[in-house]
Design an enzyme around this catalytic site. Structure first.
Site, PDB file in Angstrom:
ATOM      1  N   ASP A  40       0.912  -1.135  -0.001  1.00 20.84           N
ATOM      2  CA  ASP A  40       0.016   0.042  -0.132  1.00 20.84           C
ATOM      3  C   ASP A  40       0.734   1.213   0.032  1.00 20.84           C
ATOM      4  O   ASP A  40       0.394   2.125  -0.595  1.00 20.84           O
ATOM      5  CB  ASP A  40      -1.049   0.039   1.327  1.00 20.84           C
ATOM      6  CG  ASP A  40      -1.986  -1.056   1.188  1.00 20.84           C
ATOM      7  OD1 ASP A  40      -2.722  -1.219   0.556  1.00 20.84           O
ATOM      8  OD2 ASP A  40      -2.049  -1.911   2.007  1.00 20.84           O
ATOM      9  N   GLY A  41       2.065   1.221   0.652  1.00 19.45           N
ATOM     10  CA  GLY A  41       2.796   2.524   0.843  1.00 19.45           C
ATOM     11  C   GLY A  41       3.345   2.665  -0.577  1.00 19.45           C
ATOM     12  O   GLY A  41       3.672   3.983  -0.802  1.00 19.45           O
ATOM     13  N   ASN A  70      -3.261  -5.095   1.543  1.00 19.43           N
ATOM     14  CA  ASN A  70      -3.872  -5.420   2.924  1.00 19.43           C
ATOM     15  C   ASN A  70      -4.568  -4.253   3.579  1.00 19.43           C
ATOM     16  O   ASN A  70      -4.944  -4.456   4.717  1.00 19.43           O
ATOM     17  CB  ASN A  70      -2.870  -6.370   3.658  1.00 19.43           C
ATOM     18  CG  ASN A  70      -1.799  -5.343   4.119  1.00 19.43           C
ATOM     19  OD1 ASN A  70      -1.833  -4.052   4.470  1.00 19.43           O
ATOM     20  ND2 ASN A  70      -0.381  -5.704   3.718  1.00 19.43           N
ATOM     21  N   ILE A  72      -3.545  -1.878   5.401  1.00 17.04           N
ATOM     22  CA  ILE A  72      -3.192  -1.388   6.858  1.00 17.04           C
ATOM     23  C   ILE A  72      -1.954  -0.853   6.540  1.00 17.04           C
ATOM     24  O   ILE A  72      -0.915  -1.521   5.835  1.00 17.04           O
ATOM     25  CB  ILE A  72      -2.813  -2.879   7.534  1.00 17.04           C
ATOM     26  CG1 ILE A  72      -4.147  -3.249   7.955  1.00 17.04           C
ATOM     27  CG2 ILE A  72      -2.274  -2.552   9.063  1.00 17.04           C
ATOM     28  CD1 ILE A  72      -5.247  -2.401   8.605  1.00 17.04           C
ATOM     29  N   ARG A 239      28.513  22.336 -20.639  1.00 15.17           N
ATOM     30  CA  ARG A 239      27.372  21.388 -20.989  1.00 15.17           C
ATOM     31  C   ARG A 239      27.482  21.279 -22.449  1.00 15.17           C
ATOM     32  O   ARG A 239      27.175  20.080 -23.065  1.00 15.17           O
ATOM     33  CB  ARG A 239      25.793  21.959 -20.691  1.00 15.17           C
ATOM     34  CG  ARG A 239      25.585  23.099 -21.376  1.00 15.17           C
ATOM     35  CD  ARG A 239      24.132  23.752 -21.501  1.00 15.17           C
ATOM     36  NE  ARG A 239      24.132  25.076 -21.742  1.00 15.17           N
ATOM     37  CZ  ARG A 239      23.078  25.538 -22.267  1.00 15.17           C
ATOM     38  NH1 ARG A 239      21.885  24.848 -22.248  1.00 15.17           N
ATOM     39  NH2 ARG A 239      23.012  26.655 -22.620  1.00 15.17           N
ATOM     40  N   GLU A 293      11.755  13.211 -12.614  1.00 11.96           N
ATOM     41  CA  GLU A 293      13.311  13.029 -12.207  1.00 11.96           C
ATOM     42  C   GLU A 293      13.511  11.859 -11.311  1.00 11.96           C
ATOM     43  O   GLU A 293      14.426  11.217 -11.416  1.00 11.96           O
ATOM     44  CB  GLU A 293      13.725  14.401 -11.823  1.00 11.96           C
ATOM     45  CG  GLU A 293      13.883  15.507 -12.638  1.00 11.96           C
ATOM     46  CD  GLU A 293      12.632  16.251 -12.942  1.00 11.96           C
ATOM     47  OE1 GLU A 293      12.669  17.181 -13.738  1.00 11.96           O
ATOM     48  OE2 GLU A 293      11.462  15.929 -12.202  1.00 11.96           O
ATOM     49  N   PHE A 320      17.449  20.439  -9.993  1.00 15.33           N
ATOM     50  CA  PHE A 320      16.090  19.330  -9.933  1.00 15.33           C
ATOM     51  C   PHE A 320      17.119  18.012  -9.460  1.00 15.33           C
ATOM     52  O   PHE A 320      16.118  17.049  -9.299  1.00 15.33           O
ATOM     53  CB  PHE A 320      15.678  19.132 -11.113  1.00 15.33           C
ATOM     54  CG  PHE A 320      14.976  20.285 -11.726  1.00 15.33           C
ATOM     55  CD1 PHE A 320      14.278  21.233 -10.694  1.00 15.33           C
ATOM     56  CD2 PHE A 320      14.879  20.886 -13.067  1.00 15.33           C
ATOM     57  CE1 PHE A 320      13.385  22.350 -11.156  1.00 15.33           C
ATOM     58  CE2 PHE A 320      14.228  21.716 -13.384  1.00 15.33           C
ATOM     59  CZ  PHE A 320      13.645  22.620 -12.656  1.00 15.33           C
ATOM     60  N   ASP A 352      16.234  33.187 -14.785  1.00 14.26           N
ATOM     61  CA  ASP A 352      15.079  32.073 -14.049  1.00 14.26           C
ATOM     62  C   ASP A 352      14.841  32.367 -12.659  1.00 14.26           C
ATOM     63  O   ASP A 352      14.124  31.804 -12.102  1.00 14.26           O
ATOM     64  CB  ASP A 352      15.769  30.621 -14.400  1.00 14.26           C
ATOM     65  CG  ASP A 352      15.580  30.338 -15.900  1.00 14.26           C
ATOM     66  OD1 ASP A 352      14.774  31.087 -16.749  1.00 14.26           O
ATOM     67  OD2 ASP A 352      16.095  29.180 -16.283  1.00 14.26           O
TER      68      ASP A 352
END
Length: 552
Positions: A40-41, A70, A72, A239, A293, A320, A352
Site C-alpha cells: 500500500d505504501g 492488505n 493496513i 554542458r 526526475e 532538480f 530564471d
C-alpha cells in the site's frame, strides 16, 4: 516505491537487450519476465505514479507487479489517507489489471498465467490479503505491520494455520519437494539457454565479441586518445563540451544509453543518430523519461542492475537533483555505475531566478558516500570528467556543468591532465613558496587564475589549484595533499558559486572561503557575478585584503 521503478528499469533493459542482440534465428536475450512486489505504501508514493505511467506508455509487457493490498499501514487502516481506485488508476496508465484473493493459490497461478500472456501491457495483480493472516488477535491490525507477533501469539498463529506449534523455521516436506522440482526445471532451462548462447556465439562471433566487451564494461584502449584528439579547443559552456564529447563516447562504448527529463536539447544529452526508445522500437539508445526526475533516477538503477553492460546516464538541471536525491543515494548504496549529467550549475542561469539557481546542491551531493562528484572548468576537464565516470565502475558519478561559456584553460595539455583523477591539482604555480593557494572548481577557476595573475604582477606568490572533485581529493594520501596545498602558514582561499560549508575540510591551514550562502536573484549573468562577488576583480581584492590581514 523505488522498487517499482527499479523493476521498470529492469524490464526496459530486457527489451533493449533483446533488440540489441536477438535476430531471426536466435531469440535468447531479454526473454525473462520481471516480477515486482508492492504494498500500500508503494502505491501511495509519488514515484509509483511516475514509473507506472512511463511503463504503461512503453508497453512493457513482461513486467508483472503484485500489489499486496492488505489496507493496513503503521498508523492504521489505509482509509485514513488512501481511498482511490488503484485498479482504475493503473488501467488509465494502460496496464493490464487483475484483482484476486491473495490467499487463493489457484487464483494467483491463474493471474500470473494471464499476465504472462499479455505482451503489450505491463500487468498489475491486485491481491487482496489479510496482514498477519492466521493471527487470532492481530490479523488485519497495524499491530502486526512492523512489530513481531510475540511468542504466544506466534504459537496461536501456527496452530490456526496447522503448523507444529513448537518448531521454528519449519518447512513442510511437500514444500521442499515443490521447490526442488522447480529448481531442477530451472536448471534444465538454464542449460537450454546456455546451449542457445553457444549456438549464437558460433553463428555470430563478431557480435559475441562485442557482447562480451559490453557486459564486462571494458573500454577501448584508445578511447582516451580518441576523445582528446577530437576536442575543439574552443571556448564554450561545459554542458556543450559534454554534449560533443558524449557523441564520441557513444561511438565507442555500445553500452552507454541515456536521456533526460525533457531537457535533452538544453543539457545536451541526446545521442545523434542513435534512435529513441518507443513503444514499438527498443533498438535506440535515447530514452525520453518525460518530466519524471525521481523515476528517471530509479529506472536507471534498474537498468544498471540488469546485466547487459548498460551504463545509463541522464540529464536535468542541477537544482532538480533534489527531486531524485533518494534514487542517487540508492545508486551509491548499490554501487551502480550510473552517470548523472547536471547542468545549469549555479546562480549563472540568470533570469530564471532563485527557484532555478542551485546553491546547496553541489555540496549536498558531495555528502553522499560513494558518489563521485566532478565539476569541470573547461573542455579538457570535461573530457577527463567523462573518462573518469566511465572508469568508475564501483558507483555513480555526478557531472556538474555550466550553462554559460568558459575559456579554455589547458591549451597545451594535449595528452590529458596529469593528476586530474586525484581530485585536485596545481594549474598555475609560482617559483617560490606560495603565500596563498587559491582553490576553485568549475566556472570560478578562470576568474581565480586572472586574479592570481594580477596579484603575481604585484609581487605576490600565488598558486592556483583546480578542484574538480573535492571529495576525491580528500581521499588522497597526505603526501599528495601536502604537495598541492602546503602545510603551515600558507593561506588557503576557496572559491565556488555555492555553499561555503565543507570547504574548510580541504586544509588545516588558515582559510578564506568565498561562495554564496544565500539564495540568488533574477538578473543577467554579469550583474549576478558582480552582485555576489564572482569576478576576477572581486577575488583579487578579497585575496589581497586577506593577505594583508594575516600578515598583521
Amino acid at each position: 516505491g523505488q522498487g517499482l521503478a527499479n523493476a521498470v528499469g529492469l524490464a526496459l533493459a530486457a527489451r533493449m537487450t533483446a533488440a540489441q542482440w536477438n535476430n531471426n534465428d536466435c531469440n535468447i536475450f531479454g526473454q525473462n519476465f520481471t516480477y515486482c512486489f508492492c504494498g500500500d505504501g508503494d502505491m501511495m508514493e509519488g514515484i509509483s505514479h511516475e514509473a507506472s505511467s512511463f511503463a504503461g506508455h512503453l508497453g512493457l509487457g513482461k513486467l508483472i507487479c503484485f500489489y499486496d493490498s492488505n489496507r493496513i499501514t503503521i498508523d492504521g487502516s489505509t482509509d485514513l489517507t488512501f481511498t482511490e481506485d488503484v485498479a482504475m488508476r493503473f488501467r488509465a496508465y494502460h496496464w493490464h489489471v487483475r484483482e484476486i484473493d491473495g490467499h487463493n493459490h489457484e487464483k494467483i497461478a491463474e493471474a500470473i498465467e494471464l499476465a504472462q500472456a499479455e505482451s503489450d501491457r505491463p500487468s498489475l495483480i491486485i491481491a487482496k490479503t489479510h496482514i498477519g493472516f492466521g493471527s487470532p488477535n492481530k490479523q488485519d491490525t497495524s499491530a502486526v505491520h512492523g512489530t513481531p507477533l510475540g511468542e504466544e501469539e506466534l504459537k496461536l498463529t501456527k496452530k490456526t494455520l496447522g503448523f507444529p506449534e513448537n518448531e521454528s523455521f519449519y518447512i513442510p516436506n511437500e514444500v521442499k519437494k515443490e521447490f526442488q522440482a522447480y529448481n531442477d526445471m530451472q536448471t534444465l532451462d538454464y542449460k537450454k539457454w546456455q546451449a542457445g548462447l553457444e549456438k549464437w556465439k558460433s553463428a555470430y562471433p563478431n557480435a559475441y565479441k562485442k557482447y562480451k566487451a559490453q557486459i564486462s564494461k571494458n573500454l577501448p584502449v584508445d578511447l582516451r586518445k580518441t576523445i582528446l584528439d577530437g576536442l575543439s579547443g574552443k571556448n564554450n559552456s561545459t554542458r556543450a563540451h559534454s554534449g560533443n564529447i558524449l557523441q564520441e563516447i557513444a561511438k565507442n562504448v555500445s553500452g552507454l544509453v541515456g536521456g533526460s527529463a525533457d531537457l535533452g536539447a538544453s543539457d545536451k544529452t541526446a545521442l545523434k543518430g542513435k534512435g529513441s526508445i518507443t513503444p514499438n522500437d527498443f533498438s535506440g539508445r535515447n530514452i525520453h523519461y518525460g518530466i519524471r526526475e525521481f523515476a528517471m533516477g530509479a529506472i536507471m538503477n534498474g537498468m544498471a542492475l540488469y546485466g547487459n553492460g548498460f551504463i545509463p546516464y541522464a540529464g536535468t538541471f542541477l537544482v532538480f537533483s533534489d527531486y531524485m536525491r533518494s534514487a542517487i543515494r540508492m545508486s551509491a548504496l548499490m554501487k551502480n555505475q550510473v552517470i548523472y549529467v547536471f547542468t545549469h550549475d549555479s546562480i549563472f542561469v540568470g533570469e530564471d531566478g532563485p527557484t532555478h539557481q542551485p546553491i546547496e546542491q553541489i555540496m549536498s551531493l558531495r555528502l553522499i558516500p560513494g558518489l563521485q562528484v566532478i565539476r569541470p572548468a573547461d573542455e579538457k576537464e570535461t573530457a577527463e570528467a567523462w573518462l573518469a565516470a566511465l572508469a568508475y565502475k564501483e558507483g555513480p558519478t555526478a557531472l556538474i556543468l555550466t550553462r554559460q561559456k568558459l575559456p579554455e584553460l589547458h591549451e597545451n595539455d594535449h595528452n590529458g591532465i596529469t593528476d586530474f583523477n586525484k581530485g585536485a591539482y596545481v594549474i598555475k604555480d609560482t617559483i617560490k613558496q606560495p603565500e596563498a593557494v587559491i582553490c576553485a572548481s568549475g566556472s570560478e577557476l578562470f576568474i581565480c587564475m586572472e586574479a592570481a595573475e594580477k596579484l603575481s604582477k604585484e609581487g605576490h606568490n600565488i598558486r592556483v589549484v583546480s578542484v574538480p572533485s573535492y571529495e576525491t581529493f580528500l581521499k588522497q594520501e597526505q603526501l599528495y595533499k601536502d604537495s598541492v596545498i602546503p602545510k603551515g602558514s600558507t593561506s588557503v582561499i576557496t572559491v565556488e558559486a555555492g555553499r561555503t560549508f565543507g570547504w574548510g575540510n580541504i586544509t588545516y591551514n588558515t582559510g578564506l572561503h568565498l561562495g554564496i550562502d544565500q539564495f540568488g536573484s533574477s538578473a543577467p549573468q554579469q550583474i549576478l557575478a558582480e552582485k555576489f562577488g564572482f569576478t576576477a576583480e572581486t577575488v583579487y581584492n578579497k585575496v589581497k585584503a586577506w593577505l594583508t590581514k594575516v600578515k598583521v
